[in-house]
Design a protein around this motif. Structure first.
Motif, PDB file in Angstrom:
ATOM      1  N   CYS A  53       0.840  -1.204   0.000  1.00 31.13           N
ATOM      2  CA  CYS A  53       0.000   0.000   0.000  1.00 31.13           C
ATOM      3  C   CYS A  53       0.876   1.257   0.000  1.00 31.13           C
ATOM      4  N   LYS A  56       2.092   1.970  -3.305  1.00 31.34           N
ATOM      5  CA  LYS A  56       0.986   2.260  -4.222  1.00 31.34           C
ATOM      6  C   LYS A  56       0.746   1.140  -5.236  1.00 31.34           C
ATOM      7  N   GLU A  59      -4.263  -0.763  -2.538  1.00 29.67           N
ATOM      8  CA  GLU A  59      -4.869   0.126  -1.558  1.00 29.67           C
ATOM      9  C   GLU A  59      -6.070  -0.583  -0.958  1.00 29.67           C
ATOM     10  N   ASN A  69      -3.339  -1.622  -8.123  1.00 26.72           N
ATOM     11  CA  ASN A  69      -2.978  -0.527  -8.998  1.00 26.72           C
ATOM     12  C   ASN A  69      -3.137  -1.069 -10.411  1.00 26.72           C
ATOM     13  N   HIS A  92     -10.302   9.610  -5.425  1.00 27.09           N
ATOM     14  CA  HIS A  92      -9.189  10.358  -4.838  1.00 27.09           C
ATOM     15  C   HIS A  92      -9.253  11.838  -5.217  1.00 27.09           C
ATOM     16  N   PHE A  99      -3.012   7.490  -5.352  1.00 25.25           N
ATOM     17  CA  PHE A  99      -3.062   6.143  -5.946  1.00 25.25           C
ATOM     18  C   PHE A  99      -3.871   6.210  -7.224  1.00 25.25           C
ATOM     19  N   PRO A 100      -3.476   5.649  -8.322  1.00 26.97           N
ATOM     20  CA  PRO A 100      -2.279   4.880  -8.630  1.00 26.97           C
ATOM     21  C   PRO A 100      -1.250   5.666  -9.441  1.00 26.97           C
ATOM     22  N   ARG A 102       1.398   7.220  -8.639  1.00 28.15           N
ATOM     23  CA  ARG A 102       2.776   7.161  -8.176  1.00 28.15           C
ATOM     24  C   ARG A 102       3.047   5.739  -7.705  1.00 28.15           C
ATOM     25  N   GLU A 106       7.103   6.484  -0.468  1.00 29.04           N
ATOM     26  CA  GLU A 106       7.133   7.933  -0.368  1.00 29.04           C
ATOM     27  C   GLU A 106       8.468   8.418   0.156  1.00 29.04           C
TER      28      GLU A 106
END
Length: 132
Positions: A53, A56, A59, A69, A92, A99-100, A102, A106
Motif C-alpha cells: 500500500c 501504491k 490500496e 494498482n 481520490h 493512488f495509482p 505514483r 514515499e
C-alpha cells in the motif's frame, strides 16, 4: 504476495476480495504443495500488505477488499481499465499524486554508495572453458 492477490482480481474491476487471513491461508496452501517451502504468518502478510500500500501497488477498498494498482496489473480489456482508472481518480478527488499515479515508497529510508572501483585497476576477466 502481490501476484497471489492479483490472481484473485475480479475481472474488469481491479478489486480482489481477500482478507489478510485468506491471503495467508492461500499462500500456505500453495507452499504446502512444495517440499521444503516455508509457511507464512498473518503478521507477515499484514506487513506485506502495508508495504505494498505504501508503494501504491495496492490500496484498501474496505471490508477485506483490496484494490490493485490497475496500471501495474489489470484483468480485462483497455476500455474497462480506463473506466476503473476514472473511478479511482474520482475516489481520490482527481489528485495527481494519489493512488495509482505514483509507484514506490514515499520516503527513501537510506541510500547506499556502491564502490564500483572505477578509479582503480580493472582485473582481466577470467576465461573459462565451456563444458556444455
Amino acid at each position: 504476495m502481490f501476484l497471489y492477490v492479483a490472481g484473485g482480481q475480479r475481472p474488469g474491476t481491479g478489486i480482489a476480495e481477500y482478507t489478510q487471513q485468506e491471503i495467508t491461508d492461500g499462500l500456505n496452501g500453495l507452499a504446502a504443495k512444495k517440499p521444503g517451502a516455508k509457511m507464512i504468518t498473518r503478521p507477515t502478510v499484514n506487513r506485506a500488505v502495508r508495504t505494498l500500500c505504501e508503494y501504491k501497488w495496492l490500496e484498501p477498498a474496505g471490508n477485506g477488499r483490496i484494490r490493485l494498482n490497475v496500471t501495474l496489473w489489470f484483468q480485462g480489456n483497455s476500455t474497462a481499465q480506463h473506466e476503473v482508472l476514472a473511478q479511482i481518480a474520482a475516489d481520490h478527488d482527481d489528485d495527481p499524486t494519489a493512488f495509482p499515479h505514483r509507484i514506490g515508497p514515499e520516503l527513501v529510508h537510506h541510500q547506499e554508495a556502491l564502490d564500483l572501483n572505477l578509479d582503480g585497476e580493472v582485473p582481466e576477466p577470467v576465461r573459462r572453458k565451456r563444458t556444455g
